[in-house]
Write a protein that holds these residues in place. Structure first.
Motif, PDB file in Angstrom:
ATOM      1  N   LYS A 141       0.872  -1.175   0.000  1.00  0.00           N
ATOM      2  CA  LYS A 141       0.000   0.000   0.000  1.00  0.00           C
ATOM      3  C   LYS A 141       0.901   1.214   0.000  1.00  0.00           C
ATOM      4  CE  LYS A 141      -3.733   2.286   2.483  1.00  0.00           C
ATOM      5  NZ  LYS A 141      -4.640   2.218   3.639  1.00  0.00           N
ATOM      6  N   GLU A 142       0.805   2.004  -1.063  1.00  0.00           N
ATOM      7  CA  GLU A 142       1.629   3.194  -1.229  1.00  0.00           C
ATOM      8  C   GLU A 142       3.115   2.861  -1.086  1.00  0.00           C
ATOM      9  OE1 GLU A 142       0.092   6.305   1.272  1.00  0.00           O
ATOM     10  OE2 GLU A 142      -1.945   5.982   0.550  1.00  0.00           O
ATOM     11  N   GLY A 143       3.516   1.733  -1.689  1.00  0.00           N
ATOM     12  CA  GLY A 143       4.913   1.335  -1.706  1.00  0.00           C
ATOM     13  C   GLY A 143       5.426   0.688  -0.442  1.00  0.00           C
ATOM     14  N   GLN A 144       4.566   0.512   0.544  1.00  0.00           N
ATOM     15  CA  GLN A 144       4.968  -0.086   1.822  1.00  0.00           C
ATOM     16  C   GLN A 144       4.244  -1.422   2.012  1.00  0.00           C
ATOM     17  OE1 GLN A 144       7.284   1.432   3.926  1.00  0.00           O
ATOM     18  NE2 GLN A 144       7.481   2.833   2.202  1.00  0.00           N
ATOM     19  N   LEU A 145       4.924  -2.354   2.665  1.00  0.00           N
ATOM     20  CA  LEU A 145       4.297  -3.636   2.952  1.00  0.00           C
ATOM     21  C   LEU A 145       3.148  -3.416   3.934  1.00  0.00           C
ATOM     22  CD1 LEU A 145       4.324  -6.714   2.627  1.00  0.00           C
ATOM     23  CD2 LEU A 145       5.890  -6.812   4.577  1.00  0.00           C
ATOM     24  N   ALA A 146       1.933  -3.759   3.500  1.00  0.00           N
ATOM     25  CA  ALA A 146       0.752  -3.554   4.329  1.00  0.00           C
ATOM     26  C   ALA A 146       0.336  -4.834   5.040  1.00  0.00           C
ATOM     27  CB  ALA A 146      -0.403  -3.026   3.480  1.00  0.00           C
ATOM     28  N   ASP A 147       0.541  -5.977   4.402  1.00  0.00           N
ATOM     29  CA  ASP A 147       0.217  -7.263   5.028  1.00  0.00           C
ATOM     30  C   ASP A 147       0.822  -8.370   4.175  1.00  0.00           C
ATOM     31  OD1 ASP A 147      -0.785  -9.067   6.864  1.00  0.00           O
ATOM     32  OD2 ASP A 147      -2.817  -8.252   6.795  1.00  0.00           O
ATOM     33  N   CYS A 148       0.980  -9.527   4.784  1.00  0.00           N
ATOM     34  CA  CYS A 148       1.491 -10.674   4.052  1.00  0.00           C
ATOM     35  C   CYS A 148       1.102 -11.949   4.776  1.00  0.00           C
ATOM     36  CB  CYS A 148       3.005 -10.594   3.885  1.00  0.00           C
ATOM     37  SG  CYS A 148       3.925 -10.669   5.425  1.00  0.00           S
ATOM     38  N   GLY A 149       1.175 -13.037   4.053  1.00  0.00           N
ATOM     39  CA  GLY A 149       0.880 -14.344   4.620  1.00  0.00           C
ATOM     40  C   GLY A 149       0.421 -15.297   3.541  1.00  0.00           C
ATOM     41  N   THR A 150       0.072 -16.483   3.963  1.00  0.00           N
ATOM     42  CA  THR A 150      -0.497 -17.438   3.017  1.00  0.00           C
ATOM     43  C   THR A 150      -1.914 -16.994   2.692  1.00  0.00           C
ATOM     44  OG1 THR A 150      -1.434 -18.840   4.749  1.00  0.00           O
ATOM     45  CG2 THR A 150       0.837 -19.344   4.031  1.00  0.00           C
ATOM     46  N   LEU A 151      -2.451 -17.505   1.608  1.00  0.00           N
ATOM     47  CA  LEU A 151      -3.831 -17.173   1.247  1.00  0.00           C
ATOM     48  C   LEU A 151      -4.775 -17.569   2.375  1.00  0.00           C
ATOM     49  CD1 LEU A 151      -5.937 -16.126  -0.734  1.00  0.00           C
ATOM     50  CD2 LEU A 151      -5.940 -18.388  -1.808  1.00  0.00           C
ATOM     51  N   GLU A 152      -4.558 -18.741   2.945  1.00  0.00           N
ATOM     52  CA  GLU A 152      -5.424 -19.222   4.019  1.00  0.00           C
ATOM     53  C   GLU A 152      -5.375 -18.304   5.238  1.00  0.00           C
ATOM     54  OE1 GLU A 152      -3.089 -21.173   2.454  1.00  0.00           O
ATOM     55  OE2 GLU A 152      -4.505 -22.237   1.161  1.00  0.00           O
ATOM     56  N   ALA A 153      -4.176 -17.873   5.623  1.00  0.00           N
ATOM     57  CA  ALA A 153      -4.037 -16.989   6.784  1.00  0.00           C
ATOM     58  C   ALA A 153      -4.686 -15.634   6.527  1.00  0.00           C
ATOM     59  CB  ALA A 153      -2.565 -16.810   7.139  1.00  0.00           C
ATOM     60  N   LEU A 154      -4.502 -15.109   5.327  1.00  0.00           N
ATOM     61  CA  LEU A 154      -5.109 -13.815   4.998  1.00  0.00           C
ATOM     62  C   LEU A 154      -6.628 -13.931   4.897  1.00  0.00           C
ATOM     63  CD1 LEU A 154      -2.497 -12.499   2.414  1.00  0.00           C
ATOM     64  CD2 LEU A 154      -2.886 -11.640   4.733  1.00  0.00           C
ATOM     65  N   GLU A 155      -7.122 -15.049   4.358  1.00  0.00           N
ATOM     66  CA  GLU A 155      -8.583 -15.247   4.295  1.00  0.00           C
ATOM     67  C   GLU A 155      -9.172 -15.348   5.700  1.00  0.00           C
ATOM     68  OE1 GLU A 155      -9.446 -17.471   0.063  1.00  0.00           O
ATOM     69  OE2 GLU A 155      -8.813 -18.713   1.741  1.00  0.00           O
ATOM     70  N   GLU A 156      -8.446 -15.944   6.612  1.00  0.00           N
ATOM     71  CA  GLU A 156      -8.927 -16.039   7.993  1.00  0.00           C
ATOM     72  C   GLU A 156      -8.922 -14.660   8.659  1.00  0.00           C
ATOM     73  OE1 GLU A 156      -7.429 -18.156  12.051  1.00  0.00           O
ATOM     74  OE2 GLU A 156      -7.467 -19.403  10.238  1.00  0.00           O
ATOM     75  N   LYS A 157      -7.875 -13.895   8.402  1.00  0.00           N
ATOM     76  CA  LYS A 157      -7.744 -12.561   8.982  1.00  0.00           C
ATOM     77  C   LYS A 157      -8.799 -11.606   8.431  1.00  0.00           C
ATOM     78  CE  LYS A 157      -4.216  -9.045   9.842  1.00  0.00           C
ATOM     79  NZ  LYS A 157      -2.796  -8.715   9.643  1.00  0.00           N
ATOM     80  N   TYR A 158      -9.070 -11.698   7.143  1.00  0.00           N
ATOM     81  CA  TYR A 158     -10.064 -10.842   6.475  1.00  0.00           C
ATOM     82  C   TYR A 158     -11.219 -11.744   6.040  1.00  0.00           C
ATOM     83  CZ  TYR A 158      -6.035  -7.776   6.449  1.00  0.00           C
ATOM     84  OH  TYR A 158      -4.937  -7.033   6.827  1.00  0.00           O
ATOM     85  N   SER A 159     -12.023 -12.152   7.012  1.00  0.00           N
ATOM     86  CA  SER A 159     -13.007 -13.218   6.789  1.00  0.00           C
ATOM     87  C   SER A 159     -14.263 -12.778   6.039  1.00  0.00           C
ATOM     88  CB  SER A 159     -13.404 -13.847   8.118  1.00  0.00           C
ATOM     89  OG  SER A 159     -13.920 -12.863   8.992  1.00  0.00           O
ATOM     90  N   ASN A 160     -14.536 -11.494   5.954  1.00  0.00           N
ATOM     91  CA  ASN A 160     -15.742 -11.025   5.260  1.00  0.00           C
ATOM     92  C   ASN A 160     -15.418  -9.947   4.230  1.00  0.00           C
ATOM     93  OD1 ASN A 160     -17.685 -12.623   6.691  1.00  0.00           O
ATOM     94  ND2 ASN A 160     -17.248 -11.340   8.474  1.00  0.00           N
ATOM     95  N   PRO A 161     -14.570 -10.249   3.251  1.00  0.00           N
ATOM     96  CA  PRO A 161     -14.212  -9.220   2.265  1.00  0.00           C
ATOM     97  C   PRO A 161     -15.368  -8.932   1.315  1.00  0.00           C
ATOM     98  CG  PRO A 161     -13.286 -11.312   1.604  1.00  0.00           C
ATOM     99  CD  PRO A 161     -13.921 -11.524   2.969  1.00  0.00           C
ATOM    100  N   VAL A 162     -15.321  -7.761   0.703  1.00  0.00           N
ATOM    101  CA  VAL A 162     -16.329  -7.342  -0.266  1.00  0.00           C
ATOM    102  C   VAL A 162     -16.278  -8.229  -1.505  1.00  0.00           C
ATOM    103  CG1 VAL A 162     -17.078  -5.416  -1.731  1.00  0.00           C
ATOM    104  CG2 VAL A 162     -16.243  -4.977   0.581  1.00  0.00           C
TER     105      VAL A 162
END
Length: 131
Positions: free
Chosen positions: A89-110
């Motif tokens: 995000k704007e050239g900075q690391l905003a988040d990272c992980g496996t797809l599964e970990a990110l899906e768990e972290k952001y469980s209700n995306p648009v």
């Protein structure tokens, strides 16, 4: 790979964007380096070539110890290629992980998949901004 033989009579300077992209990807793998960086590898390819490239990359990932870094705004349908996902995000690391970990972290995306996670993290859609 990517039907290169079908345009072996075409000079590189006269090749289409997709033909040049296919050739550059082929050359990257021909050098047999342990790390390959692909910047927007699916851009300029038609749907069939995108599927062929994804299949080739998946096979290469499974069969070699090579590290393949893919930088792309086009990720839908290619999720199985990624072991780790890094969101900037704007050239900075905003988040990272496996797809599964990110899906768990952001469980209700648009949106579904990586696009939805990206939107949750950045407030933007891949390739543009909402609003």
């Amino acid at each position: 790979m990517l039907e290169l033989a079908t345009y072996n009579h075409v000079l590189v300077k006269n090749a289409s964007g997709g033909q040049r992209k296919a050739l550059s990807i082929y050359l990257a793998f021909l050098l047999n380096k342990p790390i390959i960086l692909l910047d927007e590898p699916f851009a300029d390819l038609d749907l069939m070539k995108k599927k062929q490239l994804a299949s080739f990359l998946k096979k290469d990932i499974e069969q070699t110890q090579r590290i393949i870094v893919i930088i792309s705004h086009e990720v839908a349908g290619f999720e199985s290629l990624f072991n780790e996902i890094y969101i900037l995000k704007e050239g900075q690391l905003a988040d990272c992980g496996t797809l599964e970990a990110l899906e768990e972290k952001y469980s209700n995306p648009v949106f579904k998949g990586i696009e939805g996670i990206y939107f949750e993290v950045t407030g933007k859609v891949l390739g543009g901004q909402v609003g």
